[in-house]
Scaffold this active site. Structure first.
Site, short mmCIF file in Angstrom:
data_model
loop_
_atom_site.label_atom_id
_atom_site.label_comp_id
_atom_site.label_asym_id
_atom_site.label_seq_id
_atom_site.Cartn_x
_atom_site.Cartn_y
_atom_site.Cartn_z
N GLN E 40 22.87 -0.37 71.27
CA GLN E 40 24.24 -0.29 70.72
C GLN E 40 25.31 -0.06 71.78
O GLN E 40 26.48 -0.32 71.52
CB GLN E 40 24.32 0.81 69.67
N HIS E 44 27.96 -2.23 70.25
CA HIS E 44 29.03 -1.51 69.55
C HIS E 44 29.90 -0.71 70.51
O HIS E 44 30.66 0.15 70.08
CB HIS E 44 28.43 -0.55 68.50
N TYR E 175 20.09 -13.12 63.19
CA TYR E 175 21.24 -12.91 62.33
C TYR E 175 22.03 -14.21 62.12
O TYR E 175 22.44 -14.83 63.09
CB TYR E 175 22.20 -11.88 62.96
N LYS E 209 13.53 -9.22 63.39
CA LYS E 209 14.37 -8.12 62.89
C LYS E 209 15.46 -8.74 62.03
O LYS E 209 16.25 -9.57 62.51
CB LYS E 209 14.95 -7.38 64.09
#
Lengths: 313, 313, 313, 313, 313
Positions: E40, E44, E175, E209
């Protein structure tokens, strides 16, 4: 009568035997190929595997392998991941590794299609050697007309060359696509499809997979017009895309016309085989081979599909 | 009198003999090249091979090879796939491998043209060696003015260098193209064409293939003005694109003027040869060679086309 | 007095002698370089070679070589193709291979300029070795401010490094260009030009070729202000672009000011030399060298141009 | 007390001594680095070197080297060209080669920033070895948020890995930039700066060079808030950008706060040092080291700047 | 009972033992993986590490390692920089190197996401060997639907192939993302998620994932519908993204459903573990492993979180 193979000169002398053996396997000694096409898990994501009219067992990726191992097919074309994960349990299937794939998420409104090579031929050969699997060839998609056409031409030409250099056969999926062709009916424009088939020949591929104009009226006449496509391909053999699921009899009739009228040298079928329960899938595959490889009549082939007859080579 | 070849210094000493031999073959010992251009199956898809006024036999890609093997040409330029699939049956043709090609589907409204290298010279040389074919050179298209000009300059320069290093000759198709030149008449602007010819020289190519301003009025004056092009090319030899099919006599006259007035050193003809029945194609090719290589009068060359005379070298 | 060369540390010890020899040749032992710039056949297509006020003989590319071989120049900079095709007949010219070039067809309205490397240094060195020509260095254009600046910085840095590693000298053509600088007078903005000269130093080049603000009023003052440019370049030497043809006396005066006032270390002249008949071209080149290399007065240099005097070193 | 170095595991065992030595040199044995930043000749072109309030001697690139060789600094970071041209005369300076750089001409209105690698680590190592210079590390700029972020992440990660593999230390200039961050105050948004510092750690760099929010009010509170940045960097050490020239005392106070309050481990100063006459530059550099490396009070450091005191380590 | 591992054929025979060992370590011998996700700091930036409800100690990157070394996890996935800087002090953690990462600064309004490979597998293997750390696998993110999908497919396929060739396991973060999917609820569209899971299988990854549709109503029914995802993945195992912090009991219940109802084979948790004080983080991680690996009831697992119970394997 022994199969006469027109080995391309990109196959070096010391790989000629290997190439001929792979060619013979993939075509079941007939010179025609019934390719069981199984790259949809990327190309169509999960659309082809769940939904109404699709039996639950289709959702399991192993369904592919059960069919491919039990039905009478020429070769099963799919991505390396599936082969590496199921191949140990299905060592007898003749495999064609589909080297590029893309999802259907990106639309041409935003960007023309580019299907990128996943692995260099060096690693494909490494895999063939180390896995010991019966890998007979490679597949690659080219979108002519796309703004990425140039990239795909380069990759395709190198893949075909290097496949031949190792004695592998090659199949090119050849589809006109992209904003520059959006005003043409890219799946039904026979003249355009013929152009693509000719491009397959210039790249040197053994087989070129082409859309068939299933949606045009007057299918008997269409089958004759489609000879433009197989003629343009010259010594490269044309196999037609099966497309969405059709009624079995109708599909077998279409395939028969492709072989007997249009000059196709086999077919590439996915959904028309696997969107059925296992036993039915196997019978359908065998019926397709009956028509495509052994010149069965549509009626006899249909009986193979219904189980009334067995396929005899 | 022996042919005097101005071997470029990019040909190393130990490849000079090979280069001279290839040069002599491709020019039939005349120093001029009659190149049979056969890359249209990609460049024009199937447009040049079916249609009214095009005989049915033209649709078969082998038509190319029948002509090339029986007519008196310098070299046949086409893509590797065609050569690898038909070369075994036509081993005597001198081949020029066209290394890049693109379809005509993408339009400049969307994207400038990029014709990408299909195979690196390493594999071209590998193919030459292993196939044993009579490959005398390589061809490559450069679109000056395109937003991809930079990519093609890099590829072209390396291809020419490496071709020479192996004793192969090179031909560059040099065309101004793209949104930046759309306001100019790119096939008829002699000053622009001269610029392109000069670029061919700076890249070091042996031959540069240039559009000829067939559409301009006053063709005799045009032929004189075109000397700007051959002068700009210096020691690189200019051969002109044949373009669409013209009446035989008119075409032979144009070629004759290109040689005798404009200073061209041969020609590059495709459709004007092959969009005819085989025998006529062969006679037309011979007539072209008569004019281009052996300084026949237009009238005598035309008699070769009609079959009244034979080509004598 | 022997020439003092500040050899950069990118030249390894075992190539120091080679580098010094090349440096000495290119600068005629003066430390200043009179570079005969001949890359216009790509950069300007045929514009500089035909037209009114341009003698007919200029159109022949060999004109370049006749001048370069007979005039007193430091080095002749041009593309590999020209060198490989004429070099055998002109082995004594010191050559600088211009490694990248682009045509002037693409305009900044559509796309920023990118001048791509044509050949890797590996092949340049191969050519030098095998051709036996007197290749003393390499040239490369960088367009700072272009959206392709990043690509050119990478190529330029590697070319300079590898040139030095082989003992070759380097010249960077450094021009601000592109949509981001379109509001600045990129050929006359001295502060901007100084920035470019400094960039040349950071890349490590021996010489940096810079526009000179010929169009500004008050040229004497301009020459002083231009010291900002040569100062910013530090140990990299600045040579100014000659640009379009000017009256001989005026041009010699400008060059003299560049040397004596601005701190330039030579010049890079093309059109001002070669857009003349051969003999006049040679005399003009000698006059330029007189001013640039040997500190002749403008008057004496002009007499060399008119033929009243000979150049004595 | 010996310096405790937390050598990353990307440094192999046989290069650990080299790394530790380079780390010790660059940090003067203190673990903190006073980096004299000198990449502005590309990044700001000539803007930082001429202008009012800038002494004339600053315009000479050698000014950099005179300062770096006579002042007490940790390392001097600049491009290879400057090092290769002046390094022979300044062999004792510890150098950090700044591997990428871009000019300030392109604006984000047209294109996001991409600072491209100039030389691969292979050539950097080649240069270090052959030049014999005291090269202790490499520097690279990453613009997070730019549309080229992906390219720079790849280059940065490989450069850091390969630098460590040779025992060199690494410094990453880490700046949020581009159209995606244009609504944020990219030099003063502490939370964003902390994110960048953390990215430096994930890349594995030894030092990360970060903007300091000099423009925010309440600098004492700011210094405390900035601890978020040094905390986020973990075992990667944060050094702050000096930015534009400030009054000496104010600048020393800011640096002192960065060290004592914010947890910075040194600083990266350019203009605040070199935009002064040589002697003053040297004294300023020493004053900065006094504060950054040896915990001098601002008052004592200021006396070093004024010449009232000498720096004692 | 010994763990049965379905080793893919991309693992060569001489690396099978290594692969099985790594697989066993990462799954704690259960065949399921509790992956502590720690990428992250790039993905992020600093958002996950400071803020209200986040304890101060979380801001220190070492917090990650303290948890990973003391809690009962399968593997800790993070970037190479973190591993290289803290690994020496935490040699016992099984590491998964996350090979690509991007910041969250660029938005899809400007550009589709591209997460670029940071290091080639050659350097990953070099690091594993030289560092001696317990590196058991690699991770890579693919954004299907992005305009960069093609690039990521190529990188992912090669990384998985080469990881297996060295006996490492692979995890693909999969994703759907980008302008082409912006109209779909990319985190909750189960059919779309199933497509992505299937793509993971075609690439050949061991684990994929996937987002879990936490935001949909009727979570029990959702868990059942999610079986489409695990079915589509076939022999590739699905682990679900933990996402933002939830109440411990709720999160444990969700994980339990993923395992027991949906067919997930573990989980990938980051914020739900580390956004707590160290001791609580460790207990939470253990509770997660209890549910994910050892089929504890939610109630018992919750007691591990509260400290009332200890995890027993």
């Amino acid at each position: 009568m022994a199969l006469k193979i027109n080995t391309p000169l990109t196959v070096p002398k010391n790989k000629q035997k290997t190439y001929e053996k792979n060619y013979e396997i993939a075509t079941r000694g007939t010179g025609r190929m019934m390719m069981f096409a199984g790259d949809q898990k990327v190309e169509h994501l999960n659309n082809d595997f769940v939904g109404k009219n699709i039996p639950a067992e289709v959702a399991d990726p192993e369904h592919y392998f059960k069919i491919a191992s039990q039905a009478h097919i020429g070769a099963f074309a799919t991505q390396i991941g599936l082969i590496s994960r199921y191949g140990r349990d299905y060592p007898n299937i003749p495999y064609i590794i589909k080297i590029n794939s893309k999802t259907n998420l990106m639309t041409e409104r935003f960007q023309d299609p580019f299907s990128n090579r996943w692995l260099p031929m060096r690693l494909i050969n490494d895999f063939k050697e180390k896995s010991g699997l019966n890998i007979v060839g490679v597949g690659y998609t080219v979108y002519i007309g796309s703004s990425f056409e140039a990239d795909m031409f380069g990759q395709a030409a190198r893949i075909i060359y290097k496949a031949h250099r190792q004695g592998l056969i090659s199949v090119i999926w050849m589809y006109p696509r992209g904003k520059a062709v959006k005003d043409r009916d890219e799946k039904n424009d026979i003249h355009l499809l013929a152009g693509g088939a000719g491009v397959g020949l210039t790249l040197g591929t053994d087989f070129v997979k082409i859309h068939y104009p299933y949606d045009l009226p007057g299918q008997n006449e269409v089958a004759k017009q489609f000879r433009e496509v197989t003629t343009a391909a010259g010594r490269t053999k044309v196999i037609c895309v099966g497309g969405s699921k059709k009624s079995p009899k109708k599909y077998l009739k279409l395939l028969s016309d492709q072989i007997k009228i249009s000059g196709a040298q086999g077919n590439a079928t996915g959904r028309n085989i696997y969107q059925r329960p296992l036993e039915e899938s196997i019978r359908m595959a065998n019926a397709i081979s009956a028509v495509s490889l052994y010149d069965y009549s549509v009626e006899d082939a249909y009986k193979i599909y219904t189980g009334e007859k067995k396929l005899k080579k």
